[in-house]
Design an enzyme around this catalytic site. Sequence first.
Site, short mmCIF file in Angstrom:
data_model
loop_
_atom_site.label_atom_id
_atom_site.label_comp_id
_atom_site.label_asym_id
_atom_site.label_seq_id
_atom_site.Cartn_x
_atom_site.Cartn_y
_atom_site.Cartn_z
N LYS A 13 4.09 4.44 -1.56
CA LYS A 13 5.60 3.91 -2.12
C LYS A 13 5.17 2.88 -3.25
O LYS A 13 5.60 3.19 -4.47
CB LYS A 13 6.43 2.97 -1.36
CG LYS A 13 6.75 3.97 0.29
CD LYS A 13 7.83 3.01 1.00
CE LYS A 13 7.06 2.00 1.54
NZ LYS A 13 6.10 1.96 2.39
N ARG A 88 14.84 -0.92 5.42
CA ARG A 88 13.95 -0.71 6.39
C ARG A 88 14.70 -0.71 7.91
O ARG A 88 13.83 -0.27 8.79
CB ARG A 88 12.99 -1.95 6.36
CG ARG A 88 11.55 -1.33 6.05
CD ARG A 88 10.76 -2.69 6.16
NE ARG A 88 9.62 -2.56 6.08
CZ ARG A 88 8.76 -2.52 5.01
NH1 ARG A 88 9.16 -2.61 4.00
NH2 ARG A 88 7.26 -2.71 5.33
N ARG A 123 -7.30 -0.05 1.27
CA ARG A 123 -6.40 -0.59 0.14
C ARG A 123 -7.11 -1.94 -0.33
O ARG A 123 -7.36 -2.74 0.46
CB ARG A 123 -4.99 -0.78 0.58
CG ARG A 123 -4.05 -1.55 -0.13
CD ARG A 123 -2.59 -1.49 -0.02
NE ARG A 123 -2.24 -2.06 0.99
CZ ARG A 123 -1.15 -2.00 1.45
NH1 ARG A 123 -0.22 -1.25 0.75
NH2 ARG A 123 -0.68 -2.29 2.66
N ARG A 156 -5.08 -7.08 1.95
CA ARG A 156 -3.96 -8.04 2.57
C ARG A 156 -4.16 -8.29 4.22
O ARG A 156 -4.70 -7.40 4.74
CB ARG A 156 -2.77 -6.89 2.48
CG ARG A 156 -1.74 -7.28 1.11
CD ARG A 156 -0.84 -6.31 1.25
NE ARG A 156 -0.12 -5.88 2.18
CZ ARG A 156 0.95 -5.02 2.12
NH1 ARG A 156 1.25 -4.59 0.72
NH2 ARG A 156 1.88 -4.78 3.12
N ARG A 167 2.86 -2.17 12.64
CA ARG A 167 3.82 -1.90 11.61
C ARG A 167 4.02 -0.30 11.85
O ARG A 167 5.43 -0.08 11.63
CB ARG A 167 2.86 -2.21 10.25
CG ARG A 167 2.86 -3.43 9.98
CD ARG A 167 1.79 -3.77 8.87
NE ARG A 167 1.98 -3.31 7.46
CZ ARG A 167 1.27 -2.94 6.52
NH1 ARG A 167 -0.04 -3.14 6.85
NH2 ARG A 167 1.85 -2.44 5.35
P1 AP5 Z 1 0.75 1.62 -1.09
O1 AP5 Z 1 1.15 2.58 -2.10
O2 AP5 Z 1 0.07 0.57 -1.31
O3 AP5 Z 1 1.50 2.10 0.17
P2 AP5 Z 1 2.80 1.57 0.48
O4 AP5 Z 1 3.76 2.72 0.96
O5 AP5 Z 1 3.41 0.92 -0.64
O6 AP5 Z 1 2.56 0.86 1.70
P3 AP5 Z 1 2.87 -0.85 2.04
O7 AP5 Z 1 1.83 -1.30 2.92
O8 AP5 Z 1 2.73 -1.84 1.00
O9 AP5 Z 1 4.23 -0.85 2.72
P4 AP5 Z 1 4.81 -1.87 3.81
O10 AP5 Z 1 6.15 -0.80 3.81
O11 AP5 Z 1 4.01 -1.97 4.97
O12 AP5 Z 1 4.78 -3.08 3.21
P5 AP5 Z 1 5.54 -3.99 2.26
O13 AP5 Z 1 4.95 -4.77 1.39
O14 AP5 Z 1 6.87 -3.31 2.02
O15 AP5 Z 1 -0.65 2.74 -0.83
C1 AP5 Z 1 -1.67 2.63 0.31
C2 AP5 Z 1 -2.87 2.76 0.15
O16 AP5 Z 1 -3.32 4.15 -0.04
C3 AP5 Z 1 -3.54 2.10 -1.17
O17 AP5 Z 1 -4.78 1.90 -1.14
C4 AP5 Z 1 -3.58 3.20 -2.20
O18 AP5 Z 1 -4.52 3.35 -3.30
C5 AP5 Z 1 -3.94 4.74 -1.41
N1 AP5 Z 1 -2.87 5.87 -1.63
C6 AP5 Z 1 -1.70 5.85 -2.25
N2 AP5 Z 1 -1.40 7.30 -2.49
C7 AP5 Z 1 -2.49 7.87 -2.03
C8 AP5 Z 1 -2.73 9.39 -2.07
N3 AP5 Z 1 -1.83 10.32 -2.48
N4 AP5 Z 1 -4.06 9.55 -1.61
C9 AP5 Z 1 -4.76 8.87 -1.26
N5 AP5 Z 1 -4.53 7.57 -0.89
C10 AP5 Z 1 -3.42 7.05 -1.83
O19 AP5 Z 1 6.25 -5.01 3.48
C11 AP5 Z 1 5.31 -5.99 3.91
C12 AP5 Z 1 5.82 -6.69 5.25
O20 AP5 Z 1 6.97 -7.51 4.58
C13 AP5 Z 1 6.46 -5.95 6.21
O21 AP5 Z 1 5.66 -5.71 7.24
C14 AP5 Z 1 7.80 -7.14 6.70
O22 AP5 Z 1 7.14 -8.09 7.51
C15 AP5 Z 1 7.93 -7.75 5.51
N6 AP5 Z 1 9.34 -6.87 4.81
C16 AP5 Z 1 9.36 -6.25 3.43
N7 AP5 Z 1 10.23 -5.59 3.28
C17 AP5 Z 1 11.27 -5.76 4.28
C18 AP5 Z 1 12.45 -5.22 4.86
N8 AP5 Z 1 13.02 -4.60 3.93
N9 AP5 Z 1 12.90 -5.59 5.88
C19 AP5 Z 1 12.37 -6.47 6.71
N10 AP5 Z 1 10.95 -6.88 6.44
C20 AP5 Z 1 10.38 -6.53 5.19
#
Ligand code: AP5
Length: 216
Positions: A13, A88, A123, A156, A167
Amino acid sequence: MKVILLGPPGAGKGTQAQFITEKYGIPQISTGDMLRSAVKAGTELGLKVKDIMASGGLVSDEIIIALVKERIEQADCSNGFLFDGFPRTIPQAQALVDAGVSIEYVIEIAVDDEQIVSRLSGRRVHENSGRVYHIEHNPPKNEGLDNETQEPLIQREDDKEATIRNRLSIYHNQTKPLVEFYTQLSSTDSAGPSFSTIDGLGGLDEVQTRIVTALS
Ligand code: AP5
């Protein structure tokens, strides 16, 4: 244009958000990045959410909804925005409907759990900007350094295998039901969003092309 990117942690994402926001000229709203900034700055919000985030749990709907409502009032959101990591839970999605925020596109990026574990373990991120890399699939030009600033990249805290699996389990229980929520909304409400699921496997360019198709 108002867009939601749905998908498990590590689906890509944040990676694809960087490209979409440039192409369509809309800001990325990543609740994860907003919360991480608060933790880093040691604000009251940051202190409240630090331990929950480190364990991979979800921050309360109340906190998240207030944060997002305030963010979308800002001037740069007047032409739309891209939600990355929000909503989410069903209450978060319902809060958007209740606030009259009409989303045009919801795109689910589908990736299986084992691929997620491999992606997240490799990552690396640039903490200040949120720019995302992968040691094999999307490496920086200079190992361990951000392409733009040459500052060191970090891993991270929630990208350890046990936390990743927690997660994923939370994703399946609390976030995956949004697929049904948006499928229903798109078929029953004429002002509802267009919903599509795309395959998140393949090169970054291939996934980008699928997203552009879903947005057209
Ligand atoms: P990346 O693009 O970083 O993936 P992502 O989907 O953004 O993953 P996140 O881990 O950031 O999502 P998340 O939803 O867990 O975390 P968030 O920060 O929102 O890609 C991942 C890796 O794969 C990278 O290394 C990339 O280079 C690689 N990659 C990408 N595309 C690829 C491809 N096609 N092929 C191969 N490799 C590829 O949330 C973190 C925390 O915040 C949560 O756990 C929670 O505690 C809190 N939080 C955030 N939002 C909320 C909410 N709305 N409600 C409640 N708690 C929340």
